[in-house]
Design a protein around this motif. Structure first.
Motif, PDB file in Angstrom:
ATOM      1  N   SER A  78       0.825  -1.219   0.000  1.00 11.35           N
ATOM      2  CA  SER A  78       0.000   0.000   0.000  1.00 11.35           C
ATOM      3  C   SER A  78       0.853   1.260   0.000  1.00 11.35           C
ATOM      4  N   GLY A  79       2.080   1.137   0.473  1.00  7.77           N
ATOM      5  CA  GLY A  79       2.958   2.294   0.528  1.00  7.77           C
ATOM      6  C   GLY A  79       2.764   3.145   1.768  1.00  7.77           C
ATOM      7  N   SER A  80       1.876   2.706   2.661  1.00  9.36           N
ATOM      8  CA  SER A  80       1.649   3.491   3.878  1.00  9.36           C
ATOM      9  C   SER A  80       1.402   2.569   5.064  1.00  9.36           C
ATOM     10  N   PHE A  81       1.675   3.114   6.229  1.00  8.90           N
ATOM     11  CA  PHE A  81       1.461   2.377   7.471  1.00  8.90           C
ATOM     12  C   PHE A  81       0.094   2.753   8.022  1.00  8.90           C
ATOM     13  N   ASN A  82      -0.851   1.834   7.872  1.00 11.83           N
ATOM     14  CA  ASN A  82      -2.176   1.973   8.457  1.00 11.83           C
ATOM     15  C   ASN A  82      -2.441   0.685   9.219  1.00 11.83           C
ATOM     16  N   PRO A  83      -3.092   0.789  10.368  1.00 11.51           N
ATOM     17  CA  PRO A  83      -3.315  -0.413  11.171  1.00 11.51           C
ATOM     18  C   PRO A  83      -4.042  -1.510  10.399  1.00 11.51           C
ATOM     19  N   VAL A  84      -3.653  -2.747  10.691  1.00  9.81           N
ATOM     20  CA  VAL A  84      -4.335  -3.926  10.150  1.00  9.81           C
ATOM     21  C   VAL A  84      -4.590  -4.884  11.311  1.00  9.81           C
ATOM     22  N   ALA A  85      -5.609  -5.698  11.160  1.00 13.17           N
ATOM     23  CA  ALA A  85      -5.923  -6.718  12.157  1.00 13.17           C
ATOM     24  C   ALA A  85      -5.966  -8.068  11.455  1.00 13.17           C
ATOM     25  N   THR A  86      -5.350  -9.058  12.066  1.00 12.96           N
ATOM     26  CA  THR A  86      -5.344 -10.408  11.508  1.00 12.96           C
ATOM     27  C   THR A  86      -6.721 -11.029  11.681  1.00 12.96           C
ATOM     28  N   LEU A  87      -7.390 -11.313  10.571  1.00 14.72           N
ATOM     29  CA  LEU A  87      -8.673 -12.005  10.632  1.00 14.72           C
ATOM     30  C   LEU A  87      -8.474 -13.511  10.565  1.00 14.72           C
ATOM     31  N   ASP A  88      -7.577 -13.942   9.685  1.00 14.84           N
ATOM     32  CA  ASP A  88      -7.322 -15.368   9.508  1.00 14.84           C
ATOM     33  C   ASP A  88      -5.899 -15.535   9.005  1.00 14.84           C
ATOM     34  N   LEU A  89      -5.133 -16.359   9.677  1.00 16.16           N
ATOM     35  CA  LEU A  89      -3.786 -16.678   9.217  1.00 16.16           C
ATOM     36  C   LEU A  89      -3.618 -18.183   9.326  1.00 16.16           C
ATOM     37  N   ARG A  90      -3.711 -18.830   8.187  1.00 15.09           N
ATOM     38  CA  ARG A  90      -3.592 -20.283   8.136  1.00 15.09           C
ATOM     39  C   ARG A  90      -2.127 -20.640   7.921  1.00 15.09           C
ATOM     40  N   VAL A  91      -1.627 -21.533   8.766  1.00  9.28           N
ATOM     41  CA  VAL A  91      -0.246 -21.986   8.666  1.00  9.28           C
ATOM     42  C   VAL A  91      -0.274 -23.496   8.474  1.00  9.28           C
ATOM     43  N   ASP A  92       0.168 -23.939   7.321  1.00 13.76           N
ATOM     44  CA  ASP A  92       0.233 -25.374   7.011  1.00 13.76           C
ATOM     45  C   ASP A  92       1.690 -25.813   7.095  1.00 13.76           C
ATOM     46  N   TYR A  93       2.013 -26.500   8.192  1.00 16.92           N
ATOM     47  CA  TYR A  93       3.381 -26.968   8.384  1.00 16.92           C
ATOM     48  C   TYR A  93       3.655 -28.149   7.469  1.00 16.92           C
ATOM     49  N   GLN A  94       4.810 -28.108   6.804  1.00 21.05           N
ATOM     50  CA  GLN A  94       5.243 -29.171   5.912  1.00 21.05           C
ATOM     51  C   GLN A  94       6.232 -30.100   6.614  1.00 21.05           C
ATOM     52  N   ARG A  95       7.017 -29.501   7.507  1.00 22.96           N
ATOM     53  CA  ARG A  95       8.057 -30.253   8.208  1.00 22.96           C
ATOM     54  C   ARG A  95       8.625 -29.354   9.304  1.00 22.96           C
ATOM     55  N   PRO A  96       9.343 -29.935  10.270  1.00 23.14           N
ATOM     56  CA  PRO A  96      10.021 -29.088  11.261  1.00 23.14           C
ATOM     57  C   PRO A  96      11.221 -28.393  10.610  1.00 23.14           C
ATOM     58  N   ALA A  97      11.596 -27.275  11.168  1.00 22.50           N
ATOM     59  CA  ALA A  97      12.827 -26.624  10.717  1.00 22.50           C
ATOM     60  C   ALA A  97      14.005 -27.512  11.078  1.00 22.50           C
ATOM     61  N   ARG A  98      15.099 -27.298  10.391  1.00 23.69           N
ATOM     62  CA  ARG A  98      16.317 -28.064  10.708  1.00 23.69           C
ATOM     63  C   ARG A  98      16.818 -27.698  12.108  1.00 23.69           C
ATOM     64  N   ASP A  99      17.541 -28.602  12.721  1.00 23.32           N
ATOM     65  CA  ASP A  99      18.130 -28.341  14.041  1.00 23.32           C
ATOM     66  C   ASP A  99      18.984 -27.079  14.009  1.00 23.32           C
ATOM     67  N   ARG A 100      18.772 -26.221  15.002  1.00 26.70           N
ATOM     68  CA  ARG A 100      19.543 -24.984  15.206  1.00 26.70           C
ATOM     69  C   ARG A 100      19.492 -24.032  14.015  1.00 26.70           C
ATOM     70  N   ALA A 101      18.451 -24.121  13.190  1.00 28.33           N
ATOM     71  CA  ALA A 101      18.339 -23.260  12.008  1.00 28.33           C
ATOM     72  C   ALA A 101      17.430 -22.070  12.277  1.00 28.33           C
ATOM     73  N   SER A 102      17.837 -20.926  11.774  1.00 32.99           N
ATOM     74  CA  SER A 102      16.951 -19.770  11.739  1.00 32.99           C
ATOM     75  C   SER A 102      15.878 -20.034  10.699  1.00 32.99           C
ATOM     76  N   VAL A 103      14.752 -19.353  10.836  1.00 30.16           N
ATOM     77  CA  VAL A 103      13.665 -19.507   9.865  1.00 30.16           C
ATOM     78  C   VAL A 103      13.387 -18.145   9.252  1.00 30.16           C
ATOM     79  N   ARG A 104      13.231 -18.132   7.949  1.00 32.59           N
ATOM     80  CA  ARG A 104      12.854 -16.905   7.233  1.00 32.59           C
ATOM     81  C   ARG A 104      11.409 -17.016   6.793  1.00 32.59           C
ATOM     82  N   GLY A 105      10.716 -15.898   6.870  1.00 27.56           N
ATOM     83  CA  GLY A 105       9.335 -15.832   6.409  1.00 27.56           C
ATOM     84  C   GLY A 105       9.222 -14.827   5.289  1.00 27.56           C
TER      85      GLY A 105
END
Length: 160
Positions: A78-105
């Motif tokens: 949007s190019g601007s900071f206006n408040p948003v509220a999470t209505l629905d955030l579906r997270v489908d896990y495929q596998r665990p992260a690797r041991d001692r690994a950072s995760v990027r989103g």
């Protein structure tokens, strides 16, 4: 003369966002951005484990990472900071992260309407083609405080 507000820039905003509150405590870091997407990093930390017998980041901090990346992708789009509220955030896990690994989103905002924004993305631990999780979400965009504009939204309708 009024100066128009600066266009939202996730890289610049992260310098402030990630010094405070929950995102600061998690240690989130800015990674990259585009016109309609943002990528953030959640560094591996021992106190963020889901199971003390396995050195893998817990799901809760990963969900927080993806929620913040979603909001920042919406603001980037949007190019601007206006408040948003999470209505629905579906997270489908495929596998665990690797041991001692950072995760990027990495999340993109692929559609906006007057009152909603739609996002999709992945969480990964270094390989975009082998994601830890897929996410899809809907956020309500909040343009103004409706209570200030319409007395019908006031809890007591002015009768304190």
């Amino acid at each position: 003369m009024n100066t128009p507000p600066a266009r939202f820039d996730a890289r610049e905003a992260s310098k402030w966002f990630f010094r405070h509150g929950h995102t600061g405590w998690l240690g989130l870091r800015f990674a990259d951005q585009g016109d309609n997407w943002v990528e953030l990093e959640l560094p591996w930390r021992e106190d963020l484990l889901g199971d003390s017998n396995r050195p893998v980041l817990a799901s809760g901090p990963i969900i927080s990472l993806m929620d913040m990346a979603s909001g920042m992708a919406i603001w980037q789009t949007s190019g601007s900071f206006n408040p948003v509220a999470t209505l629905d955030l579906r997270v489908d896990y495929q596998r665990p992260a690797r041991d001692r690994a950072s995760v990027r989103g990495r999340v993109e905002c692929y559609r906006r309407t007057r009152s909603a924004a739609f996002v999709r993305g992945i969480a990964h631990d270094g390989d975009h083609d082998d994601p830890v999780a897929h996410v899809a979400g809907v956020f309500m965009t909040i343009g103004a405080d409706l209570r200030a504009e319409n007395p019908a939204f006031n809890r007591n309708n002015g009768n304190d």
